[in-house]
Motif scaffolding. Structure first.
Motif, PDB file in Angstrom:
ATOM      1  N   CYS A 106       0.818  -1.212   0.000  1.00  0.00           N
ATOM      2  CA  CYS A 106       0.000   0.000   0.000  1.00  0.00           C
ATOM      3  C   CYS A 106       0.855   1.267   0.000  1.00  0.00           C
ATOM      4  O   CYS A 106       0.326   2.361  -0.133  1.00  0.00           O
ATOM      5  CB  CYS A 106      -0.949   0.005   1.189  1.00  0.00           C
ATOM      6  SG  CYS A 106      -0.110  -0.021   2.773  1.00  0.00           S
ATOM      7  N   LEU A 107       2.176   1.134   0.129  1.00  0.00           N
ATOM      8  CA  LEU A 107       3.055   2.292   0.145  1.00  0.00           C
ATOM      9  C   LEU A 107       3.715   2.504  -1.210  1.00  0.00           C
ATOM     10  O   LEU A 107       3.945   1.568  -1.961  1.00  0.00           O
ATOM     11  CB  LEU A 107       4.152   2.132   1.198  1.00  0.00           C
ATOM     12  CG  LEU A 107       3.696   2.078   2.642  1.00  0.00           C
ATOM     13  CD1 LEU A 107       4.895   1.853   3.549  1.00  0.00           C
ATOM     14  CD2 LEU A 107       2.996   3.366   3.028  1.00  0.00           C
ATOM     15  N   ASP A 108       4.052   3.740  -1.490  1.00  0.00           N
ATOM     16  CA  ASP A 108       4.783   4.098  -2.696  1.00  0.00           C
ATOM     17  C   ASP A 108       6.226   3.608  -2.553  1.00  0.00           C
ATOM     18  O   ASP A 108       6.863   3.869  -1.527  1.00  0.00           O
ATOM     19  CB  ASP A 108       4.738   5.612  -2.860  1.00  0.00           C
ATOM     20  CG  ASP A 108       5.549   6.100  -4.034  1.00  0.00           C
ATOM     21  OD1 ASP A 108       5.784   5.328  -4.974  1.00  0.00           O
ATOM     22  OD2 ASP A 108       5.945   7.276  -4.014  1.00  0.00           O
ATOM     23  N   PRO A 109       6.767   2.894  -3.546  1.00  0.00           N
ATOM     24  CA  PRO A 109       8.143   2.422  -3.421  1.00  0.00           C
ATOM     25  C   PRO A 109       9.156   3.546  -3.226  1.00  0.00           C
ATOM     26  O   PRO A 109      10.184   3.364  -2.586  1.00  0.00           O
ATOM     27  CB  PRO A 109       8.387   1.651  -4.716  1.00  0.00           C
ATOM     28  CG  PRO A 109       7.299   2.022  -5.639  1.00  0.00           C
ATOM     29  CD  PRO A 109       6.160   2.481  -4.796  1.00  0.00           C
ATOM     30  N   HIS A 110       8.859   4.737  -3.737  1.00  0.00           N
ATOM     31  CA  HIS A 110       9.759   5.880  -3.534  1.00  0.00           C
ATOM     32  C   HIS A 110       9.791   6.300  -2.063  1.00  0.00           C
ATOM     33  O   HIS A 110      10.830   6.692  -1.542  1.00  0.00           O
ATOM     34  CB  HIS A 110       9.353   7.053  -4.428  1.00  0.00           C
ATOM     35  CG  HIS A 110       9.459   6.725  -5.882  1.00  0.00           C
ATOM     36  ND1 HIS A 110       8.362   6.375  -6.630  1.00  0.00           N
ATOM     37  CD2 HIS A 110      10.522   6.657  -6.702  1.00  0.00           C
ATOM     38  CE1 HIS A 110       8.748   6.122  -7.859  1.00  0.00           C
ATOM     39  NE2 HIS A 110      10.055   6.279  -7.936  1.00  0.00           N
ATOM     40  N   ALA A 111       8.659   6.194  -1.384  1.00  0.00           N
ATOM     41  CA  ALA A 111       8.608   6.512   0.045  1.00  0.00           C
ATOM     42  C   ALA A 111       9.406   5.481   0.847  1.00  0.00           C
ATOM     43  O   ALA A 111      10.100   5.828   1.802  1.00  0.00           O
ATOM     44  CB  ALA A 111       7.152   6.557   0.524  1.00  0.00           C
ATOM     45  N   VAL A 112       9.330   4.219   0.450  1.00  0.00           N
ATOM     46  CA  VAL A 112      10.104   3.174   1.118  1.00  0.00           C
ATOM     47  C   VAL A 112      11.592   3.405   0.892  1.00  0.00           C
ATOM     48  O   VAL A 112      12.395   3.299   1.819  1.00  0.00           O
ATOM     49  CB  VAL A 112       9.682   1.773   0.627  1.00  0.00           C
ATOM     50  CG1 VAL A 112      10.596   0.697   1.174  1.00  0.00           C
ATOM     51  CG2 VAL A 112       8.236   1.506   1.011  1.00  0.00           C
ATOM     52  N   LEU A 113      11.978   3.761  -0.331  1.00  0.00           N
ATOM     53  CA  LEU A 113      13.373   4.057  -0.642  1.00  0.00           C
ATOM     54  C   LEU A 113      13.884   5.207   0.217  1.00  0.00           C
ATOM     55  O   LEU A 113      14.949   5.121   0.825  1.00  0.00           O
ATOM     56  CB  LEU A 113      13.526   4.381  -2.124  1.00  0.00           C
ATOM     57  CG  LEU A 113      14.902   4.799  -2.607  1.00  0.00           C
ATOM     58  CD1 LEU A 113      15.929   3.700  -2.360  1.00  0.00           C
ATOM     59  CD2 LEU A 113      14.857   5.163  -4.080  1.00  0.00           C
ATOM     60  N   LYS A 114      13.126   6.279   0.316  1.00  0.00           N
ATOM     61  CA  LYS A 114      13.536   7.428   1.126  1.00  0.00           C
ATOM     62  C   LYS A 114      13.661   7.050   2.606  1.00  0.00           C
ATOM     63  O   LYS A 114      14.643   7.390   3.258  1.00  0.00           O
ATOM     64  CB  LYS A 114      12.564   8.586   0.972  1.00  0.00           C
ATOM     65  CG  LYS A 114      12.991   9.815   1.754  1.00  0.00           C
ATOM     66  CD  LYS A 114      12.020  10.955   1.616  1.00  0.00           C
ATOM     67  CE  LYS A 114      12.419  12.196   2.349  1.00  0.00           C
ATOM     68  NZ  LYS A 114      13.111  12.056   3.600  1.00  0.00           N
ATOM     69  N   ALA A 115      12.680   6.320   3.116  1.00  0.00           N
ATOM     70  CA  ALA A 115      12.728   5.910   4.528  1.00  0.00           C
ATOM     71  C   ALA A 115      13.926   4.998   4.787  1.00  0.00           C
ATOM     72  O   ALA A 115      14.589   5.116   5.824  1.00  0.00           O
ATOM     73  CB  ALA A 115      11.425   5.201   4.907  1.00  0.00           C
ATOM     74  N   ALA A 116      14.228   4.102   3.848  1.00  0.00           N
ATOM     75  CA  ALA A 116      15.376   3.205   4.015  1.00  0.00           C
ATOM     76  C   ALA A 116      16.682   3.996   4.037  1.00  0.00           C
ATOM     77  O   ALA A 116      17.559   3.733   4.866  1.00  0.00           O
ATOM     78  CB  ALA A 116      15.393   2.170   2.891  1.00  0.00           C
ATOM     79  N   LEU A 117      16.816   4.969   3.171  1.00  0.00           N
ATOM     80  CA  LEU A 117      18.027   5.798   3.156  1.00  0.00           C
ATOM     81  C   LEU A 117      18.124   6.645   4.419  1.00  0.00           C
ATOM     82  O   LEU A 117      19.215   6.800   4.974  1.00  0.00           O
ATOM     83  CB  LEU A 117      18.038   6.693   1.920  1.00  0.00           C
ATOM     84  CG  LEU A 117      18.285   5.978   0.598  1.00  0.00           C
ATOM     85  CD1 LEU A 117      18.011   6.911  -0.568  1.00  0.00           C
ATOM     86  CD2 LEU A 117      19.705   5.436   0.538  1.00  0.00           C
ATOM     87  N   ASP A 118      17.004   7.163   4.881  1.00  0.00           N
ATOM     88  CA  ASP A 118      16.992   7.990   6.094  1.00  0.00           C
ATOM     89  C   ASP A 118      17.358   7.189   7.342  1.00  0.00           C
ATOM     90  O   ASP A 118      17.777   7.770   8.345  1.00  0.00           O
ATOM     91  CB  ASP A 118      15.613   8.641   6.302  1.00  0.00           C
ATOM     92  CG  ASP A 118      15.332   9.748   5.299  1.00  0.00           C
ATOM     93  OD1 ASP A 118      16.272  10.209   4.613  1.00  0.00           O
ATOM     94  OD2 ASP A 118      14.157  10.152   5.201  1.00  0.00           O
TER      95      ASP A 118
END
Length: 94
Positions: free
Chosen positions: A30-42
């Motif tokens: 249900c999440l945008d993969p770009h949001a997951v990418l940003k959260a993982a980098l953060d």
């Protein structure tokens, strides 16, 4: 978020990072993969792979490897294998 039954893996992994507790596969459709990418980098993950099946994002691999590594995986139609490509393609001429 779905956790694997044994807490270690959702499938057959050859990467020792999973067994050492330094990697996880997560499914959050249900999440945008770009949001997951940003959260993982953060949150200091260095190995990040986004996986797609039938054109839809299905899961992410996150790990704490020493060097950065980013990729995307596509499930081959009617097969058990994956195609791996860079997550971010290099511009032409660089």
């Amino acid at each position: 978020v779905y956790l694997a039954k044994n807490g270690l893996t959702t499938g057959r992994h050859t990467s020792q990072l999973h067994w050492m507790g330094l990697a996880a596969d997560v499914t959050m459709r249900c999440l945008d993969p770009h949001a997951v990418l940003k959260a993982a980098l953060d949150t200091d993950f260095r190995g990040i792979g986004l996986y797609y099946r039938a054109g839809k994002w299905v899961s992410a691999h996150l790990d704490l490897r020493a060097d950065y590594g980013f990729w995307r995986g596509y499930k081959r139609p009617h097969a058990r294998t994956w195609i791996y490509l860079p997550l971010i393609d290099s511009p032409q001429g660089c």
